[in-house]
Design a protein around this motif. Structure first.
Motif, PDB file in Angstrom:
ATOM      1  N   LEU A  74       0.834  -1.206   0.000  1.00 58.30           N
ATOM      2  CA  LEU A  74       0.000   0.000   0.000  1.00 58.30           C
ATOM      3  C   LEU A  74       0.871   1.260   0.000  1.00 58.30           C
ATOM      4  O   LEU A  74       0.580   2.225  -0.727  1.00 58.30           O
ATOM      5  N   LEU A  75       1.938   1.225   0.804  1.00 59.58           N
ATOM      6  CA  LEU A  75       2.845   2.383   0.843  1.00 59.58           C
ATOM      7  C   LEU A  75       3.505   2.595  -0.514  1.00 59.58           C
ATOM      8  O   LEU A  75       3.639   3.728  -0.985  1.00 59.58           O
ATOM      9  N   ASP A  76       3.927   1.506  -1.098  1.00 62.99           N
ATOM     10  CA  ASP A  76       4.578   1.597  -2.406  1.00 62.99           C
ATOM     11  C   ASP A  76       3.644   2.219  -3.440  1.00 62.99           C
ATOM     12  O   ASP A  76       4.041   3.063  -4.237  1.00 62.99           O
ATOM     13  N   ARG A  77       2.385   1.776  -3.399  1.00 68.80           N
ATOM     14  CA  ARG A  77       1.398   2.331  -4.338  1.00 68.80           C
ATOM     15  C   ARG A  77       1.180   3.827  -4.077  1.00 68.80           C
ATOM     16  O   ARG A  77       1.035   4.620  -5.002  1.00 68.80           O
ATOM     17  N   LEU A  78       1.171   4.187  -2.788  1.00 62.47           N
ATOM     18  CA  LEU A  78       0.945   5.582  -2.418  1.00 62.47           C
ATOM     19  C   LEU A  78       2.068   6.469  -2.951  1.00 62.47           C
ATOM     20  O   LEU A  78       1.816   7.504  -3.585  1.00 62.47           O
ATOM     21  N   TRP A  79       3.334   6.017  -2.706  1.00 62.06           N
ATOM     22  CA  TRP A  79       4.470   6.817  -3.192  1.00 62.06           C
ATOM     23  C   TRP A  79       4.487   6.864  -4.714  1.00 62.06           C
ATOM     24  O   TRP A  79       4.792   7.903  -5.299  1.00 62.06           O
ATOM     25  N   ALA A  80       4.167   5.765  -5.333  1.00 67.70           N
ATOM     26  CA  ALA A  80       4.146   5.723  -6.804  1.00 67.70           C
ATOM     27  C   ALA A  80       3.129   6.729  -7.341  1.00 67.70           C
ATOM     28  O   ALA A  80       3.397   7.431  -8.316  1.00 67.70           O
ATOM     29  N   LEU A  81       1.995   6.800  -6.652  1.00 67.78           N
ATOM     30  CA  LEU A  81       0.949   7.734  -7.080  1.00 67.78           C
ATOM     31  C   LEU A  81       1.418   9.180  -6.903  1.00 67.78           C
ATOM     32  O   LEU A  81       1.275  10.012  -7.799  1.00 67.78           O
ATOM     33  N   LEU A  82       2.035   9.438  -5.735  1.00 65.39           N
ATOM     34  CA  LEU A  82       2.514  10.803  -5.459  1.00 65.39           C
ATOM     35  C   LEU A  82       3.611  11.208  -6.449  1.00 65.39           C
ATOM     36  O   LEU A  82       3.593  12.309  -6.998  1.00 65.39           O
ATOM     37  N   LEU A  83       4.561  10.284  -6.662  1.00 68.90           N
ATOM     38  CA  LEU A  83       5.679  10.603  -7.554  1.00 68.90           C
ATOM     39  C   LEU A  83       5.219  10.786  -8.997  1.00 68.90           C
ATOM     40  O   LEU A  83       5.763  11.620  -9.721  1.00 68.90           O
ATOM     41  N   SER A  84       4.219  10.011  -9.368  1.00 70.80           N
ATOM     42  CA  SER A  84       3.759  10.102 -10.757  1.00 70.80           C
ATOM     43  C   SER A  84       3.102  11.445 -11.049  1.00 70.80           C
ATOM     44  O   SER A  84       2.985  11.853 -12.193  1.00 70.80           O
ATOM     45  N   SER A  85       2.677  12.128  -9.997  1.00 70.94           N
ATOM     46  CA  SER A  85       2.010  13.410 -10.201  1.00 70.94           C
ATOM     47  C   SER A  85       3.017  14.572 -10.270  1.00 70.94           C
ATOM     48  O   SER A  85       2.646  15.706 -10.508  1.00 70.94           O
ATOM     49  N   ILE A  86       4.326  14.249 -10.012  1.00 69.84           N
ATOM     50  CA  ILE A  86       5.349  15.304 -10.089  1.00 69.84           C
ATOM     51  C   ILE A  86       5.971  15.265 -11.484  1.00 69.84           C
ATOM     52  O   ILE A  86       6.562  14.251 -11.869  1.00 69.84           O
ATOM     53  N   PRO A  87       5.868  16.351 -12.235  1.00 69.63           N
ATOM     54  CA  PRO A  87       6.461  16.342 -13.591  1.00 69.63           C
ATOM     55  C   PRO A  87       7.986  16.347 -13.527  1.00 69.63           C
ATOM     56  O   PRO A  87       8.579  16.994 -12.655  1.00 69.63           O
ATOM     57  N   LEU A  88       8.627  15.596 -14.403  1.00 74.69           N
ATOM     58  CA  LEU A  88      10.092  15.525 -14.443  1.00 74.69           C
ATOM     59  C   LEU A  88      10.622  16.163 -15.721  1.00 74.69           C
ATOM     60  O   LEU A  88       9.902  16.244 -16.725  1.00 74.69           O
ATOM     61  N   LYS A  89      11.891  16.583 -15.648  1.00 72.69           N
ATOM     62  CA  LYS A  89      12.543  17.091 -16.866  1.00 72.69           C
ATOM     63  C   LYS A  89      12.704  15.939 -17.848  1.00 72.69           C
ATOM     64  O   LYS A  89      12.741  14.775 -17.446  1.00 72.69           O
ATOM     65  N   GLU A  90      12.874  16.280 -19.067  1.00 74.54           N
ATOM     66  CA  GLU A  90      13.060  15.257 -20.090  1.00 74.54           C
ATOM     67  C   GLU A  90      14.338  14.464 -19.804  1.00 74.54           C
ATOM     68  O   GLU A  90      15.349  15.039 -19.390  1.00 74.54           O
ATOM     69  N   ASP A  91      14.305  13.176 -19.982  1.00 72.85           N
ATOM     70  CA  ASP A  91      15.428  12.248 -19.760  1.00 72.85           C
ATOM     71  C   ASP A  91      15.742  12.014 -18.282  1.00 72.85           C
ATOM     72  O   ASP A  91      16.663  11.260 -17.966  1.00 72.85           O
TER      73      ASP A  91
END
Lengths: 161, 108
Positions: A74-91
């Motif tokens: 559950l924690l892993d899914r939570l962090w994955a969800l949070l991180l996926s919402s942060i835009p990253l620079k290309e590459d």
């Protein structure tokens, strides 16, 4: 004359026996080992260690699965969800889910529900399970650490006379 | 509601009664082995005692630590009133079920 029980068998008992009966059990085994002498005592000790471990490990694993794996997943899914919402620079490579925080929170959860004593043996079993679903190696190592930490937590309190 | 004991739980309770004040894990195992001829794992005895203690049918206290035990203390066990009551109920249930049955020579 051998006066010391087999170290590995003793370790196996120590890792798998419930915390509140561990010392008494090891004492009993030691007493019988001395009484039987070598090599009969050594064989007997190994048999007892293996039979006892086989008895305790499945029951502990059943407690371990909801106790560790579910919160971690559950924690892993939570962090994955949070991180996926942060835009990253290309590459840019997205950092691996926040292992340290997962570890701390999982330990707190474990302490909160006072899980029974864990063990490296159980951890190894979970490691195999985790590897079979192809989790990253460092994440699998976490499963080895958690049961070891759990064994340091206080055991279930039983009323004594 | 009446509580009942399993077969091995009954053996352990009966061993505790026989051993009295000197009942601890290994002495229980020896007693059962000597009287039934069954090869019992000490782990099974402790698991049963732990379960019975959890249900309030057995109480324990820390006993003596000796050199041949590697300096580790014994854990002495005694049946409680609840344990004796459950043992009695279980034995009566088996006796009632067995009443009038002749098992010898009975084959399928």
């Amino acid at each position: 004359m051998v006066t010391r029980p087999p170290v590995i068998a003793e370790w196996l008992v120590r890792q798998t026996a419930p915390a509140d009966m561990r010392e008494a059990l090891l004492g009993d085994l030691c007493e019988e080992f001395v009484l039987r002498g070598s090599p009969g005592g050594r064989r007997w000790y190994w048999k007892q260690a293996l039979v006892s471990a086989a008895q305790w490990v499945p029951a502990s694993l059943l407690l371990l699965l909801p106790g560790y794996l579910l919160p971690l997943w559950l924690l892993d899914r939570l962090w994955a969800l949070l991180l996926s919402s942060i835009p990253l620079k290309e590459d840019a490579v997205r950092a691996w889910p926040m292992l340290a925080i997962n570890l701390v929170v999982a330990c707190l959860l474990g302490a909160a529900v006072r899980l029974p004593s864990g063990a490296l043996v159980l951890g190894a079993a979970v490691l195999i399970l985790a590897a079979s679903v192809r989790l990253p190696l460092d994440y699998c190592c976490l499963f080895l650490v958690l049961p070891a930490l759990a064994s340091k937590w206080p055991a279930r309190k039983v009323k004594r006379v | 509601m009446k509580e009942y004991l399993g077969e091995f739980e009954q053996l352990v309770m009966l061993a505790l009664l026989r051993l009295g004040d000197s009942a601890y894990g290994m002495s229980v195992r020896r007693e059962i082995e000597a009287r039934t001829g069954r090869d019992i794992a000490i782990g099974a005895v402790y698991a049963t005692l732990d379960r019975l203690e959890g249900k309030g049918m057995v109480a324990s206290k820390t006993g003596e630590a000796t050199e041949d035990r590697g300096g580790r203390a014994k854990r002495m066990f005694l049946p409680t009133a609840a344990g004796l009551s459950a043992l009695q109920a279980s034995r009566e249930a088996v006796a009632r079920m067995s009443q009038g049955l002749e098992l010898e020579g009975l084959v399928w």
